[in-house]
Design an enzyme around this catalytic site. Structure first.
Site, PDB file in Angstrom:
ATOM      1  N   ASP A  27       0.796  -1.248   0.000  1.00 25.30           N
ATOM      2  CA  ASP A  27       0.000   0.000   0.000  1.00 25.30           C
ATOM      3  C   ASP A  27       0.822   1.290   0.000  1.00 25.30           C
ATOM      4  O   ASP A  27       0.453   2.263   0.683  1.00 25.30           O
ATOM      5  CB  ASP A  27      -0.970  -0.002   1.193  1.00 25.30           C
ATOM      6  CG  ASP A  27      -1.949  -1.166   1.160  1.00 25.30           C
ATOM      7  OD1 ASP A  27      -1.929  -1.932   0.173  1.00 25.30           O
ATOM      8  OD2 ASP A  27      -2.735  -1.328   2.116  1.00 25.30           O
ATOM      9  N   LYS A  82      -6.405  -4.757  -3.059  1.00 21.95           N
ATOM     10  CA  LYS A  82      -6.935  -5.544  -1.938  1.00 21.95           C
ATOM     11  C   LYS A  82      -8.025  -4.746  -1.215  1.00 21.95           C
ATOM     12  O   LYS A  82      -7.820  -3.587  -0.855  1.00 21.95           O
ATOM     13  CB  LYS A  82      -5.802  -5.948  -0.991  1.00 21.95           C
ATOM     14  CG  LYS A  82      -5.059  -4.811  -0.320  1.00 21.95           C
ATOM     15  CD  LYS A  82      -3.908  -5.395   0.486  1.00 21.95           C
ATOM     16  CE  LYS A  82      -3.345  -4.516   1.548  1.00 21.95           C
ATOM     17  NZ  LYS A  82      -4.167  -3.567   2.247  1.00 21.95           N
ATOM     18  N   CYS A  94      -2.024  -2.647   7.783  1.00 22.24           N
ATOM     19  CA  CYS A  94      -2.040  -3.552   6.628  1.00 22.24           C
ATOM     20  C   CYS A  94      -0.797  -4.432   6.542  1.00 22.24           C
ATOM     21  O   CYS A  94      -0.867  -5.557   6.046  1.00 22.24           O
ATOM     22  CB  CYS A  94      -2.229  -2.746   5.356  1.00 22.24           C
ATOM     23  SG  CYS A  94      -3.884  -2.030   5.262  1.00 22.24           S
TER      24      CYS A  94
HETATM   25  N1  TIU Z   1      -2.644   0.214   4.348  1.00 27.39           N
HETATM   26  C1  TIU Z   1      -3.086   0.445   5.588  1.00 27.39           C
HETATM   27  O1  TIU Z   1      -2.381   0.236   6.571  1.00 27.39           O
HETATM   28  N2  TIU Z   1      -4.365   0.984   5.710  1.00 27.39           N
HETATM   29  C2  TIU Z   1      -4.740   1.832   6.721  1.00 27.39           C
HETATM   30  O2  TIU Z   1      -5.890   2.289   6.768  1.00 27.39           O
HETATM   31  N3  TIU Z   1      -3.804   2.157   7.648  1.00 27.39           N
HETATM   32  C3  TIU Z   1      -3.921   3.062   8.660  1.00 27.39           C
HETATM   33  O3  TIU Z   1      -3.002   3.122   9.482  1.00 27.39           O
HETATM   34  N4  TIU Z   1      -4.979   3.848   8.735  1.00 27.39           N
END
Ligand code: TIU
Length: 224
Positions: free
Chosen positions: A23, A131, A164
């Site tokens: 991400d 995802k 994530c």
């Molecule tokens: N990719 C991921 O970690 N999504 C989140 O929403 N992370 C946060 O820390 N908000």
């Protein structure tokens, strides 16, 4: 190839390993995106980009498989349950138009904010998956793609460490993969959560996996 890691050295087997980049998308890293709308300081996350670039470059040079993920929902949000959407800032939910508008709809596939940052943009031959959950294996087909390629080891980097990245690493562990979390190539909006995640991954003899600095991997790859 032994990588200096905690709780003990990691035996990297490059032909059966993949680098999983979680991400690293504009939504989380750049001002005006989802991360910022949640009230977070995105500069913290931006700071790991040079280390991620160096790791990715070394991995590509060595011929290792790369997997990029994006947290991304379908435009009709049919893959975003209310339990996920009804969180955070009530004025800016997943699927809403982001604060400045320039990033498009929050965490929606194809929108400007959903693109992987330019510095880590995928190249031909690399796996890119959208995802809908926090974990990279939920509703993505990633496990099957890795099995087809004979992958058994996963090196993790990306954001955010305790959300994530950690979820994906735990999912991977349950599916029979192992590998290190690259500690200088992952970050959280909460430094104490990153530190705690590194500790909990490698505790109890590596209950979830290993942690290692990316420089240890880069050095080992350079010596091949
Ligand atoms: N990719 C991921 O970690 N999504 C989140 O929403 N992370 C946060 O820390 N908000």
């Amino acid at each position: 190839m032994n990588i200096p890691a905690l709780p003990f050295d990691y035996p990297l087997d490059l032909p059966h390993a993949a680098l999983v980049i979680i991400d690293m998308q504009r939504d989380f890293i750049e001002p005006g995106g989802f991360g910022a709308t949640l009230g977070n300081n995105v500069a913290l996350l931006e700071a790991i980009v040079p280390a991620c670039q160096a790791m990715l470059a070394a991995w590509r040079t060595a011929g290792g498989l790369v997997v990029h993920t994006r947290e991304a929902h379908r435009p009709d949000l049919s893959d975003c349950p209310p339990a996920k959407r009804n969180r955070g800032n009530p004025a800016l939910r997943i699927g809403d138009l982001g604060a400045m508008g320039a990033m498009g709809r929050i965490l929606v596939a194809g929108e400007p904010g959903n693109q992987i940052i330019q510095a880590l943009a995928p190249v031909a031959g690399e796996i890119v998956i959208n995802k809908p959950g926090k974990g990279a294996f939920y509703a993505t087909g990633l496990h099957e793609m890795l099995q087809q390629r004979g992958i058994q080891q996963l090196l993790f980097m990306g954001v955010t460490t305790e959300v994530c990245v950690q979820t994906s690493m735990r999912e991977a562990n349950d599916r029979g993969y192992d590998g290190p979390l690259l500690e200088d190539c992952t970050e959280s909006y909460f430094p104490q959560f990153k530190a705690a995640t590194l500790e909990m991954v490698r505790a109890q003899g590596g209950i979830v996996g290993w942690t290692a600095p990316s420089t240890a991997v880069v050095r080992a790859l350079a010596a091949l």
